[in-house]
Design an enzyme around this catalytic site. Structure first.
Site, PDB file in Angstrom:
ATOM      1  N   GLU A 124      35.235  82.017   4.656  1.00  0.00           N
ATOM      2  CA  GLU A 124      36.205  81.887   5.743  1.00  0.00           C
ATOM      3  C   GLU A 124      35.692  80.946   6.823  1.00  0.00           C
ATOM      4  O   GLU A 124      34.469  80.766   6.972  1.00  0.00           O
ATOM      5  CB  GLU A 124      36.497  83.264   6.347  1.00  0.00           C
ATOM      6  CG  GLU A 124      35.265  83.944   6.876  1.00  0.00           C
ATOM      7  CD  GLU A 124      35.413  85.458   7.026  1.00  0.00           C
ATOM      8  OE1 GLU A 124      34.795  86.002   7.962  1.00  0.00           O
ATOM      9  OE2 GLU A 124      36.121  86.098   6.212  1.00  0.00           O
ATOM     10  N   LYS A 166      30.180  85.625   2.976  1.00  0.00           N
ATOM     11  CA  LYS A 166      29.748  87.025   3.045  1.00  0.00           C
ATOM     12  C   LYS A 166      29.997  87.712   1.707  1.00  0.00           C
ATOM     13  O   LYS A 166      30.888  87.313   0.944  1.00  0.00           O
ATOM     14  CB  LYS A 166      30.559  87.798   4.096  1.00  0.00           C
ATOM     15  CG  LYS A 166      30.696  87.181   5.457  1.00  0.00           C
ATOM     16  CD  LYS A 166      31.646  88.034   6.302  1.00  0.00           C
ATOM     17  CE  LYS A 166      31.903  87.420   7.658  1.00  0.00           C
ATOM     18  NZ  LYS A 166      32.883  88.216   8.448  1.00  0.00           N
ATOM     19  N   LYS A 182      34.434  79.409  10.339  1.00  0.00           N
ATOM     20  CA  LYS A 182      33.670  79.933  11.478  1.00  0.00           C
ATOM     21  C   LYS A 182      34.282  79.350  12.756  1.00  0.00           C
ATOM     22  O   LYS A 182      34.088  78.177  13.066  1.00  0.00           O
ATOM     23  CB  LYS A 182      32.195  79.554  11.367  1.00  0.00           C
ATOM     24  CG  LYS A 182      31.313  80.156  12.445  1.00  0.00           C
ATOM     25  CD  LYS A 182      29.846  79.827  12.173  1.00  0.00           C
ATOM     26  CE  LYS A 182      28.960  80.446  13.242  1.00  0.00           C
ATOM     27  NZ  LYS A 182      29.195  79.865  14.578  1.00  0.00           N
ATOM     28  N   GLU A 213      64.409  83.759  27.347  1.00  0.00           N
ATOM     29  CA  GLU A 213      64.835  85.135  27.066  1.00  0.00           C
ATOM     30  C   GLU A 213      63.661  86.103  27.194  1.00  0.00           C
ATOM     31  O   GLU A 213      63.796  87.207  27.731  1.00  0.00           O
ATOM     32  CB  GLU A 213      65.437  85.214  25.656  1.00  0.00           C
ATOM     33  CG  GLU A 213      66.786  84.513  25.524  1.00  0.00           C
ATOM     34  CD  GLU A 213      67.246  84.447  24.089  1.00  0.00           C
ATOM     35  OE1 GLU A 213      68.318  85.009  23.782  1.00  0.00           O
ATOM     36  OE2 GLU A 213      66.531  83.855  23.260  1.00  0.00           O
ATOM     37  N   TYR A 214      62.485  85.671  26.708  1.00  0.00           N
ATOM     38  CA  TYR A 214      61.289  86.512  26.843  1.00  0.00           C
ATOM     39  C   TYR A 214      60.962  86.730  28.320  1.00  0.00           C
ATOM     40  O   TYR A 214      60.672  87.851  28.744  1.00  0.00           O
ATOM     41  CB  TYR A 214      60.102  85.850  26.128  1.00  0.00           C
ATOM     42  CG  TYR A 214      58.827  86.657  26.189  1.00  0.00           C
ATOM     43  CD1 TYR A 214      58.495  87.557  25.180  1.00  0.00           C
ATOM     44  CD2 TYR A 214      57.949  86.529  27.269  1.00  0.00           C
ATOM     45  CE1 TYR A 214      57.327  88.312  25.237  1.00  0.00           C
ATOM     46  CE2 TYR A 214      56.788  87.283  27.337  1.00  0.00           C
ATOM     47  CZ  TYR A 214      56.481  88.164  26.323  1.00  0.00           C
ATOM     48  OH  TYR A 214      55.327  88.909  26.400  1.00  0.00           O
ATOM     49  N   CYS A 231      29.491  44.612  43.402  1.00  0.00           N
ATOM     50  CA  CYS A 231      29.305  43.940  44.691  1.00  0.00           C
ATOM     51  C   CYS A 231      29.022  42.447  44.585  1.00  0.00           C
ATOM     52  O   CYS A 231      28.983  41.744  45.603  1.00  0.00           O
ATOM     53  CB  CYS A 231      28.182  44.615  45.477  1.00  0.00           C
ATOM     54  SG  CYS A 231      26.551  44.417  44.726  1.00  0.00           S
TER      55      CYS A 231
END
Length: 663
Positions: A110, A287, A112, A34-35, A408
């Site tokens: 969070e 942070k 990385k 549909e998209y 070989c």
């Protein structure tokens, strides 16, 4: 016409909505079919009515012409890197420093993302520019390539002017699909998702980038207006929540906390989740959450003082060593390799690992059937670290090197100069295959598309017998081979033809003379100028060259003393392969200095930077040691940067390197 305008506007709105549901929120409301139908209708209408062109239309995500080069972009807000820490003790020390400078700090913790950092700029709600981080001050304009990343909104729901920073990455499933296809085509495999993402984003043709299905997480607000009423955000958490409202795909697994113990515990939580994620992470960022606290603490000379990146140690996993096989290299060395029960490791599924030689196996008491610990050396090459003897059942058996070559059947000998077992047959098929692969490799003649599988295919079908035969191939005799076709054959023949002009420097390296790497090959080419002059060189002359010893000199003399090697050189010259040096005169301003290049540089490829270093008399090494003079670090620098910091080796960026080159 008004009806068409309204339909186009509605289609663009619907496609933008469904893209966000699919790529950002991971909760699609319509099927792919549909998209695709909506997309096809919009594309048809835009082609019929070109006056309705809009650079922010969803159809522009895979449009645009290929570029000759990337233009430079000066970042409005500097894109700094972070100081790395490697232990919880260092994390706690960081928190202690922040608590001295800030009364009651809140920390944002969070993941990385292991990818390539970029900035995204919007004007009046429209995406107008995307750039790589580069050296933090100047990056490259990759706007058209970033438009192919469907999780980047081309328009915002509000007419805001702002810049955000994100990390572009390649999902693991996409990486594995691409590598499976490259293996089927006989092409070299991509090393890891991070390198694959960096290389994909820097393609000059956006259509190639579009095929790579890159994704992004936005992790920072760089400046501008985040709210229409001019309200200034107070915290990092607030900015990310607001960016999510605007349609950006923001970092997951975030935590804001005032507790040191909660910080370290969340690091453990993120680390434990690594294998379950659809993307790679290489650490955790800690942070200060308050933006005013960040301003109070301030910036360091090259990194912000209010944040650190905790880097995960090299990932190690246990798995079963099912067997040990033997590979025969281009110089006849027999190298044992571990056949492993497949295990997920540092972003890829690993089923084989190097075991180097028999001494390596004996020193670590490795047996077939052992449970072994594996990791990736330099985050790229899988290796066996040790055997877990406590888990032995008694069914394990020792490994012995074969007495004859597995390719070989010729008897093998132990090399007295190195811990190696070598096949000495000049007609060994495995050696021939590896020699041709080396001849075609990127550092040698750079014949794109001539990977191991294609080489074996050509040998098995009698199309080639040595490297010189490559230059007699015709597309018509290649296109009917398995896995080939007319277009593939034409591309291969074109790459072979282009390699003729590579020059003596690459040709000498491509010949595969023992102990002669790229640096030594360039030195020989510059000193002698032509292949004929090099073949006439004496051992005394060769020993007089900088860093050439008797062993390397003897290898060169012995190589050209063999009739079959001299005949090969004559046939290459007769085929039109350039046998003269193409190097400019070498300077000496970097004489005695050794450089290691890592990460993605802002304007130069690592190959280009290496060539320029060599032309100034410097050396380029692939590994960091105490003898390394400088590590040149670019975007997404990995374990080499870490090693440099551990050894106290000077780390510089591309700008500093260019100053040295231009001095």
């Amino acid at each position: 016409m008004q009806e068409v305008k309204e339909r186009v506007a509605k289609l663009r709105q619907e496609l933008a909505y469904h893209s966000e549901r699919y790529y950002v929120e991971d909760s699609p409301e319509i099927s792919d079919y549909e998209y695709d139908m909506l997309f096809a209708e919009l594309k048809r209408l835009e082609e019929e009515y070109p006056e309705l062109y809009d650079p922010a239309s969803p159809t522009q995500r895979v449009g645009g012409k290929a570029l000759d080069k990337f233009e430079k972009v000066i970042h409005t807000a500097r894109m700094d890197s972070l100081a790395d820490v490697f232990s919880f003790e260092e994390v706690v020390e960081f928190c202690g420093r922040m608590e001295i400078e800030v009364p009651t700090p809140i920390y944002s913790v969070e993941p990385k993302i292991d990818g390539l950092s970029v900035s995204l700029s919007y004007e009046n709600g429209v995406f107008v520019r995307g750039a790589t981080r580069g050296d933090g001050t100047v990056g490259e304009d990759v706007t058209n390539n970033l438009k192919t990343v469907f999780s980047i909104p081309l328009t915002l729901p509000e007419p805001l002017t702002l810049t955000v920073r994100g990390e572009v990455y390649m999902p693991r499933a996409v990486f594995e699909r691409i590598n499976a296809e490259r293996e089927r085509q006989g092409k070299a495999l991509m090393a890891n998702p991070r390198n694959a993402a960096a290389g994909s984003l820097r393609q000059l043709d956006p259509k190639i980038t579009a095929e790579r299905k890159l994704d992004i997480f936005v992790f920072n607000f760089q400046g501008g207006d985040l709210y229409a009423d001019g309200h200034a955000p107070e915290s990092h958490t607030e900015t990310l929540d607001r960016l999510a409202e605007l349609g950006f795909k923001v970092l997951p697994l975030r935590l804001a906390t005032a507790s040191r113990s909660a910080v370290t515990e969340h690091i453990r939580t993120i680390g434990a989740a690594r294998d379950t994620l659809a993307y790679d992470i290489d650490g955790v960022v800690i942070k200060l959450d308050s933006l005013s606290d960040r301003r109070r603490v301030g910036e360091g000379t090259s990194t912000p003082r209010w944040a650190v990146a905790y880097k995960f140690p090299p990932e190690e996993k246990e798995t079963l060593l099912e067997d040990i096989t033997i590979a025969v290299g281009r110089t006849g060395v027999l190298t044992p390799a571990a056949v492993l029960k497949p295990v997920r490791l540092a972003g890829t599924t690993v089923s084989r690992a190097t075991l180097h030689n028999l001494d390596f196996i004996r020193q670590r008491d490795i047996m077939i059937g052992d449970t072994v610990v594996v990791r990736k050396a330099g985050d790229i090459i899988p290796e066996v670290v040790s055997a877990v003897s406590a888990k032995r059942t008694g069914a394990e058996r020792p490994f012995f090197m074969p007495t004859v070559c597995p390719s070989c059947g010729h008897p093998v000998v132990c090399d007295e100069d190195e811990a190696a077992v070598r096949c000495t047959s000049s007609t060994c098929p495995a050696q021939l295959s590896r020699r041709i692969e080396h001849f075609a490799s990127k550092g040698a003649m750079n014949i794109d598309g001539l990977g191991p599988q294609i080489v074996d295919l050509l040998l098995e079908n009698g199309r080639i017998h040595d490297a010189a035969d490559l230059y007699t191939l015709q597309a018509s005799e290649v296109e009917n081979l398995e896995r080939m076709g007319k277009k593939s054959a034409e591309n291969l023949i074109g790459a072979i033809e282009r390699s003729k002009s590579a020059g003596l420097e690459r040709l000498v390296y491509a010949l595969g003379i023992r102990n002669v790497g790229e640096v030594a090959a360039t030195a020989l080419a510059v000193r002698y100028g032509t292949l004929d002059a090099l073949m006439a060189a004496t051992a005394e002359e060769l020993c007089a060259l900088p860093d050439f010893g008797a062993i390397t000199a003897d290898c060169v003399i012995d190589f050209f003393a063999e009739e079959q090697n001299r005949l090969l050189c004559e046939r290459l010259a007769a085929a039109g392969v350039l046998t003269e040096s193409v190097s400019e005169p070498v300077g000496d301003s970097l004489q005695g200095l050794t450089f290691v290049l890592t990460g993605t540089l802002p304007t130069l490829t690592r190959e280009e930077a290496g060539e320029r270093i060599k032309k100034k008399g410097g050396k380029v090494s692939g590994s960091v040691s105490k003898k390394t003079s400088y590590v040149v670090a670019g975007e997404a620098a990995g374990s080499k940067l870490t090693k440099a910091k551990e050894l106290g080796v000077a780390v510089i960026d591309e700008a500093a390197l260019l100053q040295m080159l231009n001095a």
